[in-house]
Design a protein around this motif. Sequence first.
Motif, PDB file in Angstrom:
ATOM      1  N   THR A  25      40.848  28.975  26.797  1.00 48.66           N
ATOM      2  CA  THR A  25      39.837  28.288  27.214  1.00 48.66           C
ATOM      3  C   THR A  25      41.293  27.145  26.780  1.00 48.66           C
ATOM      4  O   THR A  25      40.470  25.890  27.258  1.00 48.66           O
ATOM      5  CB  THR A  25      39.275  28.698  25.677  1.00 48.66           C
ATOM      6  N   VAL A  64      36.548  33.880  33.274  1.00 50.25           N
ATOM      7  CA  VAL A  64      37.750  34.376  31.948  1.00 50.25           C
ATOM      8  C   VAL A  64      38.454  35.622  32.189  1.00 50.25           C
ATOM      9  O   VAL A  64      39.674  35.344  32.104  1.00 50.25           O
ATOM     10  CB  VAL A  64      36.637  35.412  30.782  1.00 50.25           C
ATOM     11  N   GLU A  67      30.735  33.251  28.509  1.00 50.03           N
ATOM     12  CA  GLU A  67      30.125  33.791  30.647  1.00 50.03           C
ATOM     13  C   GLU A  67      29.537  34.363  31.122  1.00 50.03           C
ATOM     14  O   GLU A  67      28.469  34.069  30.123  1.00 50.03           O
ATOM     15  CB  GLU A  67      31.918  34.350  30.434  1.00 50.03           C
TER      16      GLU A  67
END
Length: 381
Positions: free
Chosen positions: A319, A172, A113
């Motif tokens: 994800t 995230v 990230e």
Amino acid sequence: MWVSLHAVCLRSQRVCRRSVAAAVSQCFRHRDASVSHFSLLAGLSAQTCKALVYRTHGDPSRVVQLEGVALPSLGAKDVLVKVLAAPINPSDINMIQGTYAILPDLPAVGGNEGVAQVVEVGSQVKSLKAGDWVIPKDASLGTWRTQAVLPEDDVISVPNDIPLVSAATLGVNPCTAFRMLSDFEDLNPGDSVIQNAANSGVGQAVIQIAAARGINTINVIRDRPEFTELSDKLKAIGASHVIKEEALRKHEIKELFKTCPKPKLALNGVGGKSATELLRHLQIGGSMVTYGGMSKQPVTVPVSALIFKDVKVRGFWVTQWKRVHSHDGRAFRAMLDELCSLIKQGKLTAPACTEVGLQQYHAALDAAMQPFSSTKQVLVM
């Protein structure tokens, strides 16, 4: 992704002190990078970047090294970027340890990230221009480096007028919170959500996004000497109620439900007994979504909850969500636009952290590996 979420931010310039947990800097790399174009160099030049590299899986503080990495040539559909900030998330640690669900080829650069600024674009790049801020579309891009050459399709733009740390930590935790609040139950203003690990990066995003939607949050945290201080901080960002784990098994939870409806949705980042207690307080037909397991204990579902309350037990991995929706980026784009709008309105902020120099990345990695640590650091380029 587990929950104690220490994120650290690196920048090629000075990083503002608003960040999340513990972090390290670097740039992105091609997802299919191999040794042939991933040569590690003793000296740096205009064609290299500095990166936190690991050649084998293991203890991050032992296997990660700051090295020089060669940059590939800029292709027609590539962009050259410089990383501005990149956090350390638990998934980054697990990936280095070799225990995560997806693992990049070795040698690899750490980091899933971050935010980077486009420096140069290839002749056929259409969606980006120099100066744009971008974040990774997927994991395993290797964000702990100072520069990278990436395919245009591997990144997505974000506004460059939001706080740097918010941009670096957008992909995230806020996305995980957003999707869990959106995809499992039909939540309306006045409804309730209960969650453990409420002080985690995901937990704080849940509080703020839910508050913006008029949804009550019942936030469970471990007892600690500074409980009152932490409770006040969570309420300041929008938490409706903050309770200790022990309260889930006591009369006070019944008193709480006299003024607050029982939750339709439970969000579990801990597992073990904590998850079981969340289940007990769901409405009939409600859902518990597990996105982490900080306790490293299995989720136990009482038979009575299944039979008499018809609860639904689900899991979520951001994800996987991104990969399912990779063929059509509109859902991802719409989510980022809504999150960035909340950031601009001051309704979604990143947790705070301090900063350390890039050379101290070992200390930052050590801090990130402590699941219950309150240490918050930022590595600065």
